[in-house]
Write an enzyme that holds these catalytic residues in place. Structure first.
Site, short mmCIF file in Angstrom:
data_model
loop_
_atom_site.label_atom_id
_atom_site.label_comp_id
_atom_site.label_asym_id
_atom_site.label_seq_id
_atom_site.Cartn_x
_atom_site.Cartn_y
_atom_site.Cartn_z
N GLY A 8 0.95 -1.00 0.17
CA GLY A 8 -0.48 0.25 -0.13
C GLY A 8 0.82 1.56 -0.22
N ALA A 9 1.94 1.08 -0.95
CA ALA A 9 3.35 2.54 -0.66
C ALA A 9 2.70 4.07 -0.69
CB ALA A 9 4.05 1.93 -1.55
N GLY A 10 1.81 3.91 -1.74
CA GLY A 10 0.98 5.26 -2.21
C GLY A 10 0.55 6.37 -0.57
N ALA A 14 2.32 4.72 4.35
CA ALA A 14 3.30 4.25 3.61
C ALA A 14 4.08 4.72 2.95
CB ALA A 14 2.43 2.71 2.88
N ARG A 33 -2.02 0.15 -6.21
CA ARG A 33 -3.45 -1.19 -7.51
C ARG A 33 -2.96 -0.80 -8.68
NH1 ARG A 33 -8.17 -1.56 -5.57
NH2 ARG A 33 -7.83 -2.24 -2.64
N LYS A 40 -2.35 9.18 -7.21
CA LYS A 40 -2.23 8.64 -5.85
C LYS A 40 -0.89 8.01 -5.42
CE LYS A 40 -6.97 6.20 -6.01
NZ LYS A 40 -7.50 5.36 -5.58
N TYR A 158 -13.98 -1.86 11.83
CA TYR A 158 -12.42 -1.66 11.52
C TYR A 158 -12.21 -2.75 12.48
CZ TYR A 158 -7.83 0.76 11.02
OH TYR A 158 -6.70 1.02 10.53
N LYS A 162 -9.01 -4.99 11.98
CA LYS A 162 -7.50 -5.36 12.73
C LYS A 162 -7.44 -6.11 13.80
CE LYS A 162 -5.51 -2.40 10.95
NZ LYS A 162 -4.15 -2.64 9.71
#
Length: 331
Positions: A8-10, A14, A33, A40, A158, A162
């Site tokens: 999820g680097a963007g 991250a 993605r 993004k 959520y 998690k």
């Protein structure tokens, strides 16, 4: 050269992790993605050393083969990717539970396939806080877990996602030849690198723009634990690099009620549309980061966090007069 993958680097957290890794000399793989989506992910390509040492991979958490390709050649994985919702989640199974739970299992399996040595899984304080059996005046440490059935009864999906994903990750540390460490960050605030505003930044923005409130000039005076996104990034890298890191770590700096937090904001940046009345809400949010501090983590003052955050919003034009409140915004 050390090679690490960030999932999820963007995203908000991250992006700071990628920036930190590049500054420390790492070769970085990042899953996104769509690597060609400049809105993004364009900010990642502009980071210092990105041209030489950052490679983006098209990957979905629900696609195991994608992750195997991205993790190939990496000695470590920092699993940050996970959807963070707003208040209303129409389909929690699809929007939260599957990406967090199945996605984390796919990441762990891909790590084993790629012979990754160590993974840091970013969980959440929401996997700690929802425990009605914990004494209200006692700090919550790593032994405290959210009660999954209780969270379901509150429709806190959520927290459910998690908690289950983190439990699952730590079980893999016991069974497989892979070192798994988890970190549970508090409510994450701080400057943004990405161009799409994130959920926690939207909430802080709503403290300053009355268009973002459900009830005009009224705000719940709930207690929240906070951590700066930059200090969290340092914690994630510390947990990866330190051979003594083991198990679960809470990452939290301060715990304040909304009224206190807003008063600090207003003392530095007067003139914005801060709420004038508050609805009292019971409950404490006392988190202990002693385990992480004992490993060598440190953090910046809350005042610095608030000032840097709001200056960032101002620079991005999010607080300009006449600017509508964003439910989602790119700039």
């Amino acid at each position: 050269m050390k090679r690490v993958c960030v999932t999820g680097a963007g995203g908000y957290i991250a992006s700071w992790v990628v920036k930190l890794l590049l500054s420390k000399g790492y070769m970085v793989h990042g899953t996104v993605r769509d690597p060609c989506d400049e809105k993004k992910n364009g900010h990642l390509k502009k980071l210092k050393n990105a041209e030489e040492r950052l490679k983006l991979f098209k990957a979905d958490l629900l696609e195991y083969e994608d992750l195997c390709v991205a993790f190939a050649g990496c000695t470590g994985v920092l699993h940050v990717a996970s959807p963070v919702p707003g208040r209303h989640v129409p389909n929690p199974q699809v929007e939260l539970l599957d990406p967090a739970i199945i996605g984390t299992q796919n990441v762990l399996n891909a790590c084993l396939n790629a012979k990754v040595e160590k993974i840091v899984v970013v969980s959440s304080a929401s996997a700690v806080l929802l425990n009605p059996q914990w004494p209200s005046d006692q700090e919550m440490d790593e032994s405290c877990w959210t009660d999954i059935e209780y969270a379901k009864s509150l429709q806190q999906w959520y927290a459910v996602s998690k908690t289950i994903a983190e439990m699952q990750a730590l079980e893999n540390d016991k069974r497989d030849d892979l070192t798994v460490v988890t970190v549970c960050p508090a409510f994450v605030i701080g400057p943004m690198l990405q161009s799409t505003i994130n959920t926690t930044s939207l909430l802080i923005l709503s403290y300053m723009k009355d268009e973002g409130r459900t009830i005009r000039d009224t705000m719940e005076n709930s207690e929240r634990p906070y951590v700066d996104v930059r200090d969290l990034s340092e914690a994630i890298l510390l947990l990866y690099e330190n051979p003594k890191s083991k198990g679960r770590y809470i990452c939290s700096q301060y715990s304040l009620r909304t009224k206190e937090f807003i008063a600090k904001m207003a003392s530095f940046f007067p003139g914005y549309s801060y709420p004038k009345t508050f609805m009292e809400k019971s409950g404490r949010a006392l988190l202990s980061s002693k385990k992480l501090l004992n490993l060598g983590w440190s953090y910046r003052p809350l005042e610095e966090n608030i000032i840097d955050t709001i200056k960032n919003y101002e620079e991005l034009g999010l607080l300009a007069k006449g600017k509508p409140f964003p439910s989602i915004i790119t700039f």
